[in-house]
Design a protein around this motif. Sequence first.
Motif, PDB file in Angstrom:
ATOM      1  N   TYR A   9       7.658   3.951   6.470  1.00 63.96           N
ATOM      2  CA  TYR A   9       6.288   4.563   6.074  1.00 63.96           C
ATOM      3  C   TYR A   9       6.389   5.548   4.641  1.00 63.96           C
ATOM      4  CZ  TYR A   9       7.518   9.300   7.451  1.00 63.96           C
ATOM      5  OH  TYR A   9       8.143  10.585   7.727  1.00 63.96           O
ATOM      6  N   ASN A  10       7.635   5.988   4.507  1.00 63.14           N
ATOM      7  CA  ASN A  10       8.147   6.681   3.264  1.00 63.14           C
ATOM      8  C   ASN A  10       8.899   6.211   2.105  1.00 63.14           C
ATOM      9  OD1 ASN A  10      10.374   6.412   4.803  1.00 63.14           O
ATOM     10  ND2 ASN A  10      10.753   8.538   4.710  1.00 63.14           N
ATOM     11  N   ILE A  11       8.484   4.699   2.219  1.00 61.65           N
ATOM     12  CA  ILE A  11       9.126   3.758   1.304  1.00 61.65           C
ATOM     13  C   ILE A  11       9.030   4.211  -0.164  1.00 61.65           C
ATOM     14  CG2 ILE A  11       7.298   2.151   1.174  1.00 61.65           C
ATOM     15  CD1 ILE A  11      10.986   1.247   1.343  1.00 61.65           C
ATOM     16  N   PHE A  12       7.870   4.735  -0.576  1.00 61.87           N
ATOM     17  CA  PHE A  12       7.342   5.381  -1.872  1.00 61.87           C
ATOM     18  C   PHE A  12       7.581   6.880  -2.262  1.00 61.87           C
ATOM     19  CE2 PHE A  12       4.831   1.219  -1.178  1.00 61.87           C
ATOM     20  CZ  PHE A  12       5.580   0.287  -2.098  1.00 61.87           C
ATOM     21  N   THR A  13       7.580   7.567  -1.034  1.00 64.66           N
ATOM     22  CA  THR A  13       7.801   8.849  -1.206  1.00 64.66           C
ATOM     23  C   THR A  13       9.233   9.418  -1.323  1.00 64.66           C
ATOM     24  OG1 THR A  13       7.456   9.441   1.150  1.00 64.66           O
ATOM     25  CG2 THR A  13       5.491   9.592  -0.438  1.00 64.66           C
ATOM     26  N   ARG A  14      10.137   8.582  -0.664  1.00 65.30           N
ATOM     27  CA  ARG A  14      11.525   8.687  -0.479  1.00 65.30           C
ATOM     28  C   ARG A  14      12.101   7.437  -0.925  1.00 65.30           C
ATOM     29  NH1 ARG A  14      15.117  11.612   4.545  1.00 65.30           N
ATOM     30  NH2 ARG A  14      16.990  11.625   3.140  1.00 65.30           N
ATOM     31  N   LYS A  15      12.225   7.329  -2.185  1.00 64.95           N
ATOM     32  CA  LYS A  15      12.590   6.066  -2.769  1.00 64.95           C
ATOM     33  C   LYS A  15      13.956   5.856  -2.773  1.00 64.95           C
ATOM     34  CE  LYS A  15       8.778   5.776  -6.254  1.00 64.95           C
ATOM     35  NZ  LYS A  15       8.501   5.764  -7.480  1.00 64.95           N
ATOM     36  N   GLY A  16      14.501   4.564  -2.263  1.00 65.74           N
ATOM     37  CA  GLY A  16      15.879   4.243  -2.213  1.00 65.74           C
ATOM     38  C   GLY A  16      16.068   2.703  -2.625  1.00 65.74           C
ATOM     39  N   GLY A  17      17.473   1.969  -2.489  1.00 66.31           N
ATOM     40  CA  GLY A  17      17.497   1.049  -2.969  1.00 66.31           C
ATOM     41  C   GLY A  17      16.613  -0.098  -2.184  1.00 66.31           C
ATOM     42  N   ASP A  18      16.035   0.085  -1.038  1.00 69.14           N
ATOM     43  CA  ASP A  18      15.195  -0.651  -0.118  1.00 69.14           C
ATOM     44  C   ASP A  18      13.906  -0.592  -0.892  1.00 69.14           C
ATOM     45  OD1 ASP A  18      14.790   1.840   0.623  1.00 69.14           O
ATOM     46  OD2 ASP A  18      14.092   1.337   2.483  1.00 69.14           O
ATOM     47  N   THR A  19      13.485   0.498  -1.647  1.00 68.51           N
ATOM     48  CA  THR A  19      12.160   0.500  -2.150  1.00 68.51           C
ATOM     49  C   THR A  19      12.272  -0.505  -3.575  1.00 68.51           C
ATOM     50  OG1 THR A  19      12.141   2.806  -1.869  1.00 68.51           O
ATOM     51  CG2 THR A  19      10.511   1.716  -3.474  1.00 68.51           C
ATOM     52  N   VAL A  20      13.230  -0.630  -4.288  1.00 71.04           N
ATOM     53  CA  VAL A  20      13.705  -1.430  -5.438  1.00 71.04           C
ATOM     54  C   VAL A  20      13.714  -2.863  -4.942  1.00 71.04           C
ATOM     55  CG1 VAL A  20      15.044  -2.118  -7.278  1.00 71.04           C
ATOM     56  CG2 VAL A  20      14.666   0.261  -6.645  1.00 71.04           C
ATOM     57  N   GLN A  21      14.442  -3.084  -3.512  1.00 72.18           N
ATOM     58  CA  GLN A  21      14.447  -4.570  -3.126  1.00 72.18           C
ATOM     59  C   GLN A  21      13.097  -5.034  -2.890  1.00 72.18           C
ATOM     60  OE1 GLN A  21      17.460  -4.857  -0.097  1.00 72.18           O
ATOM     61  NE2 GLN A  21      16.409  -6.823   0.402  1.00 72.18           N
ATOM     62  N   ILE A  22      12.308  -4.198  -2.311  1.00 72.12           N
ATOM     63  CA  ILE A  22      10.975  -4.817  -1.758  1.00 72.12           C
ATOM     64  C   ILE A  22       9.951  -4.938  -2.746  1.00 72.12           C
ATOM     65  CG2 ILE A  22       8.786  -3.996  -0.739  1.00 72.12           C
ATOM     66  CD1 ILE A  22      10.308  -2.595   1.368  1.00 72.12           C
ATOM     67  N   MET A  23      10.181  -3.987  -4.041  1.00 69.81           N
ATOM     68  CA  MET A  23       9.117  -4.411  -5.152  1.00 69.81           C
ATOM     69  C   MET A  23       9.583  -5.276  -6.138  1.00 69.81           C
ATOM     70  SD  MET A  23       6.779  -2.309  -4.279  1.00 69.81           S
ATOM     71  CE  MET A  23       5.844  -2.745  -5.738  1.00 69.81           C
ATOM     72  N   LYS A  24      10.937  -5.523  -6.317  1.00 69.70           N
ATOM     73  CA  LYS A  24      11.263  -6.478  -7.174  1.00 69.70           C
ATOM     74  C   LYS A  24      11.002  -7.901  -6.667  1.00 69.70           C
ATOM     75  CE  LYS A  24      12.382  -4.392 -10.861  1.00 69.70           C
ATOM     76  NZ  LYS A  24      12.010  -4.912 -12.288  1.00 69.70           N
ATOM     77  N   THR A  25      11.552  -7.942  -5.232  1.00 69.32           N
ATOM     78  CA  THR A  25      11.260  -9.210  -4.486  1.00 69.32           C
ATOM     79  C   THR A  25       9.821  -9.664  -4.781  1.00 69.32           C
ATOM     80  OG1 THR A  25      13.026  -8.729  -3.025  1.00 69.32           O
ATOM     81  CG2 THR A  25      11.693 -10.464  -2.292  1.00 69.32           C
ATOM     82  N   LYS A  26       9.035  -8.853  -4.479  1.00 66.49           N
ATOM     83  CA  LYS A  26       7.636  -9.145  -4.415  1.00 66.49           C
ATOM     84  C   LYS A  26       7.276  -9.489  -5.924  1.00 66.49           C
ATOM     85  CE  LYS A  26       3.167  -6.902  -4.484  1.00 66.49           C
ATOM     86  NZ  LYS A  26       2.126  -7.860  -4.221  1.00 66.49           N
TER      87      LYS A  26
END
Length: 373
Positions: A9-26
Amino acid sequence: MKVLYQTRYNIFTRKGGDTVQIMKTKEFIENRFSDIQIDINSDPKADLTSYDLIHIFNMLRPQETILFMNNAKAQNKRIALSTIFWRSTEFERQGQMGLRRMINRMIGYDGMEKLRGLYRYYIDGEKHEGTLMLIKQGYTKLQREILDQADLLLPNGEGEMELIRHIFKPSKPLNYLVVPNAIDTGIFGYDTRTERDIVLCAGRFEPRKNQLNLIKAFNGLPYKLVLAGTAHETQRKYFKAMKKAIQKDNIEIVDELGHGELRKLYGRAKVHVLPSWYDTPGLVSLEAAVSGCNIVATTRGTTREYFGDDAFYCEPGDIESIRRAVTEAYQQPHNSRLQARISAEYTWEQTADRTVEGYARLLGRQEPEVSAG
């Protein structure tokens, strides 16, 4: 094809490598495949009727992932799982700080995760069915259930799969397709015009990234170290310890930077160092490599799978090992072979194509063609 991405749930408020992976993959899938639409939703009770498949990210928060899994299975949807998995008992016993390290040594990994589950449920606001499942069933058992329900695993490397097999000992072969971490060549690249005079460490300030030991190593080095990142509120104690450990003026801490400013720092850095207790292999290391930095990486995780003999490796718990690896990397000329290989083999275009290959396999369809232009 319509795909739903689900994750913490906190993918955008506590950004990490998984945030980048999700947004770039999309971003890159939608740019390359005009007939694929991707939505992002962290609702564990979402109506999935309009979606062809569900792509779930991250086994490290099983209390959320299991809810997405159960919801998808209840609605008869195929599931791809980007595992984003690591586990290091060594880190919990040696790299953690204070009370958490002491408790880990007494009750072990699963015991510690149960305690964290209790804290989340009663104090931190995660009062839902998934957290209760974690407390009752245990961390490892819940992760094993997630693995059993996934139709296709999308790890970042073979080393990640080896670790999963070692810990969970599955009774049958796991269906998986390696989808590597990647860099955006439209943002990061080698600038030959800059003078390289610093060592850089970019990333969140936290015990797993091991900046504290890096600072201790640099107190005996003649080079300039710049640490670029931020500490989450839960890591304030660690950040304070980092600042306290600085004994000389050759160490500077700067706030987390946007791509433009980070690109400039990569251009100034002769070496990028990430002495983590575990990494797969760290997006910043890939970005730094393609930007012309020599790379110092941890021996733990999938780093050798990506960098091979073209990086310098250190033991995260050994300050002298970190110091030695940084010195060797600084004294060597720029490794153009590594830069070229990352540019050729680890791009988001390839990540997008590989992910879509997995989708087509899951749905029993012919893989869609890349859109013209």
